[in-house]
Structure formats: structure tokens, C-alpha cells
Design a protein around this motif. Structure first.
Motif, PDB file in Angstrom:
ATOM      1  N   CYS A  15       0.808  -1.227   0.000  1.00 29.18           N
ATOM      2  CA  CYS A  15       0.000   0.000   0.000  1.00 29.18           C
ATOM      3  C   CYS A  15       0.838   1.272   0.000  1.00 29.18           C
ATOM      4  N   GLU A  16       2.048   1.181   0.542  1.00 27.19           N
ATOM      5  CA  GLU A  16       2.918   2.341   0.607  1.00 27.19           C
ATOM      6  C   GLU A  16       3.162   2.928  -0.782  1.00 27.19           C
ATOM      7  N   PRO A  27      -7.110  -2.195  15.652  1.00 26.65           N
ATOM      8  CA  PRO A  27      -6.584  -1.095  14.865  1.00 26.65           C
ATOM      9  C   PRO A  27      -5.205  -1.455  14.316  1.00 26.65           C
ATOM     10  N   GLY A  28      -4.980  -1.171  13.067  1.00 23.21           N
ATOM     11  CA  GLY A  28      -3.682  -1.487  12.467  1.00 23.21           C
ATOM     12  C   GLY A  28      -3.649  -2.845  11.799  1.00 23.21           C
ATOM     13  N   ALA A  29      -4.765  -3.562  11.794  1.00 25.39           N
ATOM     14  CA  ALA A  29      -4.819  -4.857  11.099  1.00 25.39           C
ATOM     15  C   ALA A  29      -5.858  -4.742   9.991  1.00 25.39           C
ATOM     16  N   VAL A  74       2.708  -1.968   9.728  1.00 23.95           N
ATOM     17  CA  VAL A  74       2.368  -0.539   9.687  1.00 23.95           C
ATOM     18  C   VAL A  74       3.145   0.231  10.744  1.00 23.95           C
ATOM     19  N   GLY A  75       2.949   1.517  10.782  1.00 23.00           N
ATOM     20  CA  GLY A  75       3.622   2.358  11.776  1.00 23.00           C
ATOM     21  C   GLY A  75       4.890   2.949  11.212  1.00 23.00           C
ATOM     22  N   LYS A  76       5.954   2.914  12.010  1.00 22.97           N
ATOM     23  CA  LYS A  76       7.212   3.538  11.596  1.00 22.97           C
ATOM     24  C   LYS A  76       8.038   2.542  10.789  1.00 22.97           C
ATOM     25  N   ILE A  77       7.598   2.301   9.580  1.00 27.21           N
ATOM     26  CA  ILE A  77       8.263   1.321   8.727  1.00 27.21           C
ATOM     27  C   ILE A  77       8.257   1.831   7.290  1.00 27.21           C
ATOM     28  N   THR A 104       5.089   0.040   4.266  1.00 28.47           N
ATOM     29  CA  THR A 104       3.811  -0.270   4.888  1.00 28.47           C
ATOM     30  C   THR A 104       3.031  -1.190   3.961  1.00 28.47           C
ATOM     31  N   ILE A 124       2.591  -3.395  14.474  1.00 26.21           N
ATOM     32  CA  ILE A 124       2.844  -1.958  14.432  1.00 26.21           C
ATOM     33  C   ILE A 124       4.274  -1.691  14.894  1.00 26.21           C
ATOM     34  N   VAL A 125       5.054  -1.171  13.982  1.00 23.99           N
ATOM     35  CA  VAL A 125       6.463  -0.941  14.268  1.00 23.99           C
ATOM     36  C   VAL A 125       6.626   0.433  14.920  1.00 23.99           C
ATOM     37  N   MET A 126       7.437   0.450  15.987  1.00 22.66           N
ATOM     38  CA  MET A 126       7.636   1.706  16.708  1.00 22.66           C
ATOM     39  C   MET A 126       9.109   2.039  16.752  1.00 22.66           C
ATOM     40  N   ILE A 182       1.718   4.627  24.390  1.00 21.06           N
ATOM     41  CA  ILE A 182       1.125   3.520  23.647  1.00 21.06           C
ATOM     42  C   ILE A 182       0.260   2.646  24.554  1.00 21.06           C
TER      43      ILE A 182
END
Lengths: 167, 609
Positions: free
Chosen positions: B57-58, B205-207, B362-365, B368, B436-438, B447
Motif C-alpha cells: 500500500c505504501e 486497529p492497524g490490522a 504498519v507504523g514507523k516502517i 507499509t 505496528i512498528v515503533m 502507547i
């Protein structure tokens, strides 16, 4: 939009007056009026033979239903985890400031309703703000200002369009 | 003239129409492609169609040219004439639209050669960027409904169940219950009327893998359900999809109409005497309805509150009848197990967790998207090799799995092989597969507060431990993030957390404390920094930070002062600007508008007095 009993009965009939279709009936009414007018809830209770308290219970339990009228424009800020770590709280603060309302509320002029959503499943676009079904991805405070200004301006044009249609 | 069948086209231009790409206007690109192809008189040999979510999707909107699998990313409407001219007419793929691992690296033309896809194993996603989900002909072209024929004509219900059991398939919704065993129990459950349900209430959320599967390959889910219905002896099925996924609902409905036209759904399926029909039920925005008993009451049209188990749904489910409920991804695995065999399936994965799992990264990656990987892959492989690491050269801090029920996996566990058991051992869980990558800029206390606040709002209110426990924990976490934390707060949180876990009825409450407990376990120092030093190391918690302008770096460009909504920034053009902390609302606008050549606005913690 004014509540017309005939329309609600049409929706109920579409689902063959089945008790188990209560959620679907309410979803359709919500889609039609943007909220659940009390008279519609009473009518659904009567026609489906579900006690009013149970219809109210369902209507107040699920987030999708609104028991108060909503604004012309629905602004939804995604507060999913991906959006959260990419700065959704800052965006939400900004939208609240801009509209002067908190989530779940509608502006006094009935133009905007602000909502949050748990996740839209489009995390690549995080943080996301949806206005009237249009997705605004990778939002920043500045981008959001522009989007909201656009919709605020629309408000001024709308009445002229309507009056034209009437003619 | 006879309509051309899909396989007679020379080329297929497949534009991604998953939610992400649609938001990036992929339908407009499709229109433009159709226009251009027609204008050039190519419509008899080139087909333009939509596909479901590609997963990457990115890089959307994505266009894939089949059968060669040429991958175009970030396509704009303006690129269409060039693609048609160069690629379709001259046979020279457009390099400028291809993926490059880095700006100066050579372009990669084929989708399967890109790092993001190369390390994946496509089972459920086998049809990604290959077929039009709104056209059953396409699904049939790629062996669709072949497994159904096999199951209905060649196998009896015992054989189907045996095959699924042998494959080792476990529920993809999170808990990982063996699917074959569930089917067998439901089959044996007394009663003539039985139901099967597909759980598409993907609330974490995030899935978003279930959304993607329903949007991209709805027939695979339906085929799986019919096979399941045959095995269990059910004649009625329900697909429950959450309201936030309107596109998935639309695609499933279209697929069902088509499946019925082709005789795969309805009465006397394929002349075998089997009857099976499916209803689509739309959720109404309640997270707890992802829990099976709550979901069932919601289908019945009532308030979606969980009820105690036993009796399990396989004994007493919908309207008191035996009901077999499986997740979207589980159903989508079924047809392939039947057609390729249990042995093939169990050859993928680890000893106890078989097959693949789709994760949403997702997240800081950097990359995505959705990734389908064999069970047993390590977190590091997913984050570094498929995900392409953290953007902006930042440091990896943790990955959160399992949504609000899961926990955080720290850097020290990067080499953890992912399966159902290992994640539970680490204090997290598989959940539906959100990952979710942080990075270093993510505050772990924030969080934990975020997830707890989520659960607090989604708790149905039935069990006091969940309803009140989450509230208490959020209040404590609020205090900590606002700089009012006290000695003993951590221990108190742990204590409440354990009790909420013990005393709650359903999965929501039983796992509610996980995000808090794992962050305390792995990031205790961050909690201590908040409580003792009144400092947020990640510079996130608003009450514990200040925005300041570095006088050494400030170029006096006036941009921050002009954009400040609370008039907190003062100074003269070409001079150094300062922020009045009393007026500052910490909205962060000055930080985003400060030109990169100065980078003068900074966050500091503890806050300036």
C-alpha cells in the motif's frame, strides 16, 4: 431531512419485518437521515415487535448509530494505532480547535460533526482524515486546515444551489 | 459478437482498487487507461481491470501488467499515455515508474523480484494483482471452485475434515484453535440445523488483512465456506463484515450474486444435492463484536455482548443451534488445502503452527503493507528484509502485535520466530496479525495508555473487572503521562492488570492488560523516567515536553510566528524568535513549518519552566 413514517416502513418491509434484521433496519435509517430520529425508533419497535428499550439498547450500544442529528459534513479522524504513532493526536487537536467541538459533537450551525474511528484499514495513508467519504492521507496540520477551509467555504455556496433547484 | 473471455487478451492491465489505492484515486487512473486503450483501438487485445489490494500500500496506486508481472508504483493519471505508448505499443516497460530500492539503484521491473514480495510466501494472497474480484470468470481462470468440485464430488464430510485436521490449519483470528477439530466437534454436535459464520469483524486497529482478502479474493472465502458447510452439514452461512469496510461488503455481495449464477451457492450445488446459502451482515462499529459469542448475538439483531462459554458456539450458537465460526483468513486457506493436499500445507511453517500468516506491517516502517509469510519467520526478517527498516534512519524500539489484546516485542527479541506459542510466551499474542512498528520517537507509556483507552471505550460493560479495571488503569496512565505519576504506580498497574486478566469473561477483558504489562516488563525505565524525572524520553507526552527555538539555528524567517495559532512566538524578521511557554499550546505546528535548512524548533523534556 424530515422524518417520514412511510420511508421507514419501506425499509422495515425491505427486511421482511424480521426481528433479527433490527441492525440492518437501523443501519438503513441511519444512512437515510444521518441519525436515528426518536419517532423512527418508536416505529421500528412497534413494527418489529421488539420492546422500545431493546431497540434503544441496540441504538445506543453500537457506535454506528447516532441519537442526535449530525452535521452536513462528517469529519472522521482515524485514531488507529498506525495513525496514532504517526501523529493522529496532533491532527485531532487541530481539527477540534478549527471546528470548536470535541469528537462526537456537532457544530452549532449543524455544518460539521467530528468523529473518530478505531481504524480504517488504510494504514499506509496514516494519519488519515476522512471528510464526507473522501480520504485525506498523510495528513499534516496544514493540509487539514486547507481541507476544512474548503468545506467551510462550500457552506456559503450551498443555499444558492438549493434555491436554484427549487425553481 | 461473442464477448471475449478473459484469457484471450494479450495483456491485462490490473489497477489496484483496494481501500488504500482507491483513496489515492486509482479509479480515475482506470478510467484514463480505458479511454487511452480504446482511443488507440487496443481494446480487443488489452484488458483493463481492477484488482483487490496488492498489499504494498505504501507505493499506491499500483498498476501491474500481466502476464509478465511488471509492477508500476505511484502511478498518476498523467502517466497513462506514456504507459500505453511505451509499454503496450512499443513493448518497452516504463522504467521511471518502476520500483527502486534506493534513488540511484537500477529499477526492478517484475513484482516478484522486489524485496517486499520476494521474501513472502503467497498462499491466501496467491491471486494478488492477478484477478478482478468483481469478475468470477477471473477466479475460475485461476483454478477457482476446483476445490469445491473435488470436495463435493469426490470427498465425503469425514474425508474433508480429516484433510483439514491433517493440514494443521489453526484459526487465524488470534486464538489459534485447530480448525479441523472445530469442524469435527460441530459436525458431531446434535441437531439438524447448523450454521457457519465467517468472522470479518476485524476490529484491531492497524490490522487490515481480512479487509484485503475480502476485497481482493472474495470467492476464495466463499468457496472455503461452502466446503466447510458440506463438511459440517450446514445449509446456511453468514459473513459478518465491519461497517468501516464498505468496499469489502460491496465486493462480497457481488461475488455472492455471481457464485449463485454459476450454481456454486444456492440449491443443489453442482448437482450434488447440497444446499447452501450465504447472507452478508454488516457490523455497526462495536469492537467487542469480533468476539465470537458477541458476534453471534449481533447477527441475531441484539446488543453484541459476550456470554460465558461453555456452551461453545459449536454446541449452542446462532439461535441456539450448533454454529461453526472461523475467521476470513482461515476460510480463505481451505480451498487450497483441499486442492493441493494437507501434506503440501503442513510443509509450510513450524511444528505446531502450519501454513502462512498475513501480517499488516504498519507504523514507523518504510514498506507499509500486507505481508504473507510462513509461520516461524523472525521479527527481524519481517521488519528489515520485507519492511525495509525504519524511515529516516531512526532506531527500532518495539513491534506491537495482536492489537489491543497483544503486547510489545522489544529489540532484544528481534530474532523471535513468530508462531502462536512463541508470541504468547513473549507476553503478546498473534491476534489477527497487526504488526505496528515503533521507533525511538514512540513513547511506550503513551502507547500503553492508547490501547487501554481503546479497550476502556470498547468494553461492553458486562464484567466490572473489565469495565472498572480499565478505567482505573487509564486514570493512572493519564496521571503518569501528565507528569503526576507517583511512586508505586507501576506496581499498582501490574496488580490491577493481573486481576482484570483473571476476572473477565471474554477475550477482550482477559487480554486488556497485555499492552500495559508488556510495556512495563520491557520498558520499565520509560515509566520510571515519566514518574521520577517527569521526563518523556521519546518526547511525545504533551505535558512533559516544551517546544523551544534554538537561537544558534534560528534564521529569523518568521514562518513559525506566522503559523502559530496562539500567537506564542515573538521576534523581529532576521532576528531570533522565541516561544512564550505560557501561551504555547504545544500544537507542534512550528516544528513542522520550520524550514529544513534551519531546523531550529526543538522538543525538550522535561519541559521548560
Amino acid at each position: 431531512m424530515k422524518f417520514i413514517p412511510k420511508e421507514v416502513i419501506k425499509i422495515i418491509n425491505k427486511y421482511h419485518v424480521k426481528k433479527s434484521k433490527l441492525l440492518a433496519v437501523l443501519t438503513d435509517i441511519q444512512a437515510k437521515y444521518n441519525w436515528l430520529p426518536p419517532d423512527a425508533i418508536k416505529l421500528v419497535s412497534e413494527k418489529l415487535c421488539v420492546p422500545l428499550i431493546d431497540v434503544y439498547g441496540v441504538a445506543s450500544f453500537y457506535h454506528a448509530f447516532s441519537l442526535t442529528p449530525r452535521g452536513k459534513h462528517i469529519v472522521t479522524v482515524c485514531s488507529g494505532t498506525a495513525c496514532h504513532v504517526r501523529g493522529a493526536p496532533i491532527i485531532l487537536d487541530r481539527v477540534q480547535d478549527q471546528l470548536g467541538i470535541s469528537p462526537g459533537c456537532t457544530t452549532k450551525d449543524d455544518q460539521f460533526t467530528l468523529e473518530t474511528v478505531n481504524c480504517l484499514g488504510a494504514c499506509a495513508l496514516a494519519p488519515i482524515v476522512v471528510v464526507d467519504g473522501h480520504y485525506h492521507g498523510q495528513s499534516t496540520t496544514q493540509k487539514i486546515d486547507l481541507v476544512l477551509t474548503k468545506y467551510k467555504k462550500k457552506k456559503k455556496r450551498k443555499p444558492t444551489k438549493k434555491s436554484r433547484k427549487k425553481k | 459478437m461473442k464477448k471475449k473471455t478473459n484469457k484471450e487478451f494479450r495483456l491485462h492491465l490490473l489497477i489496484c482498487a483496494g481501500t488504500g489505492c482507491v483513496a489515492n484515486r486509482s479509479y480515475e487512473i482506470k478510467e484514463e487507461l480505458v479511454k487511452e486503450i480504446t482511443r488507440r483501438g487496443l481494446n480487443t487485445e488489452v484488458r483493463v481491470a481492477i484488482t483487490g489490494c496488492n498489499g504494498y500500500c505504501e507505493r499506491g496506486p499500483i498498476l501491474v501488467v500481466q502476464p509478465d508481472g511488471v509492477f508500476y508504483q505511484k502511478v498518476r493519471k498523467e502517466d497513462v499515455p506514456c504507459i500505453v505508448e511505451e509499454h503496450i505499443l512499443k513493448g518497452k516497460p516504463v522504467e521511471s515508474l518502476m520500483y527502486r530500492p534506493s534513488p540511484d539503484a537500477p529499477p526492478i521491473s517484475r513484482m516478484m523480484d522486489i524485496d517486499f514480495f520476494k521474501h513472502q510466501t503467497s498462499v491466501v494472497f496467491r491471486n494478488r494483482s492477478r484477478l478482478d474480484p468483481e469478475d468470477i470468470e477471473d477466479y475460475l481462470r485461476f483454478d477457482g471452485y476446483k476445490a469445491l468440485k473435488k470436495a463435493l464430488v469426490e470427498m465425503n464430510s469425514g474425508q474433508i475434515i480429516a484433510e483439514i485436521k491433517l493440514s494443521g490449519l489453526r484459526g487465524r483470528g488470534g486464538a489459534g484453535f485447530p480448525t479441523g477439530l472445530k469442524w469435527e466437534l460441530c459436525r458431531k454436535s446434535p441437531g439438524n440445523i447448523k450454521y457457519i459464520v465467517c468472522n470479518g469483524d476485524e476490529g484491531d486497529p492497524g490490522a487490515f488483512m481480512d479487509r484485503s482478502v475480502l476485497e481482493a479474493d472474495p470467492h476464495a472465502v466463499i468457496e472455503g465456506m461452502i466446503i466447510g458447510a458440506r463438511a459440517i452439514g450446514a445449509h446456511k452461512g453468514f459473513i459478518y463484515v465491519r461497517k468501516e469496510y464498505p468496499l469489502a461488503v460491496k465486493r462480497v455481495k457481488i461475488a455472492l450474486v455471481q457464485a449463485e449464477e454459476y450454481g456454486f451457492v444456492g440449491e443443489n450445488i453442482l448437482g450434488t444435492g447440497c444446499d447452501f446459502s450465504v447472507d452478508v451482515v454488516q457490523g455497526s462499529g462495536a469492537f467487542v463484536c469480533g468476539e465470537e459469542t458477541a458476534l453471534l448475538t449481533s447477527i441475531e439483531g441484539r446488543v453484541g455482548r459476550p456470554r460465558p462459554r461453555p456452551p461453545y458456539p459449536i454446541e449452542k450458537g446462532l439461535w441456539g443451534r450448533p454454529t461453526n465460526i472461523n475467521n476470513v483468513e482461515t476460510w480463505a486457506n481451505v480451498p487450497q488445502i483441499i486442492s493441493k493436499g494437507a501434506e503440501w500445507f503442513s510443509g509450510i511453517g513450524t511444528k505446531r503452527s502450519k501454513g502462512t500468516k498475513i501480517f499488516s506491517l504498519v507504523g514507523k516502517i518504510n514498506n507499509t503493507g500486507l505481508v504473507e509469510v510462513p509461520m516461524g519467520i523472525t521479527v527481524r526478517e519481517i521488519v528489515d528484509e520485507i519492511g525495509g527498516g525504519i524511515p529516516g534512519g531512526k532506531e527500532f524500539k518495539a513491534v506491537q502485535t495482536g492489537g489491543p489484546s497483544g503486547g510489545c516485542i522489544p529489540k532484544s527479541l528481534l530474532d523471535l520466530p513468530i508462531d502462536y506459542e512463541s508470541l504468547v510466551k513473549a507476553g503478546s499474542m498473534m491476534g489477527s496479525g497487526g504488526m505496528i512498528v515503533m521507533d525511538e520517537d514512540t513513547c511506550m507509556v503513551d502507547i500503553a495508555r492508547y490501547f487501554l483507552d481503546f479497550t476502556l471505550h470498547e468494553s461492553c460493560g458486562k464484567c466490572p473487572s473489565c469495565r472498572l479495571g480499565t478505567k482505573q488503569m487509564v486514570e493512572i496512565l493519564d496521571r503518569i503521562t501528565e507528569g503526576e505519576g507517583k511512586e508505586g504506580d507501576i506496581e499498582f498497574l501490574e496488580d490491577i492488570g493481573k486481576n482484570v486478566k483473571l476476572a473477565s469473561l471474554c477475550g477482550l477483558g482477559q487480554t486488556a492488560a497485555n499492552p500495559v504489562l508488556t510495556t512495563i516488563k520491557y520498558f520499565r525505565d520509560e515509566y520510571l523516567a515519566h514518574i521520577k524525572e517527569k521526563r518523556c524520553p521519546a518526547l511525545v507526552c504533551k505535558s512533559l515536553i516544551s517546544y523551544v527555538i534554538d537561537p544558534e539555528l534560528c534564521g529569523g524567517c518568521t514562518v513559525c510566528a506566522k503559523n502559530c495559532p496562539s500567537d506564542a512566538i515573538t521576534g523581529e524578521p532576521k532576528e531570533i524568535y522565541t516561544i512564550d511557554q505560557k501561551k504555547c499550546t504545544k500544537c507542534g505546528i512550528c516544528l513542522t513549518v520550520c524550514p529544513p535548512k534551519f531546523k531550529a524548533v526543538k522538543k525538550v523534556s522535561p519541559p521548560v519552566k
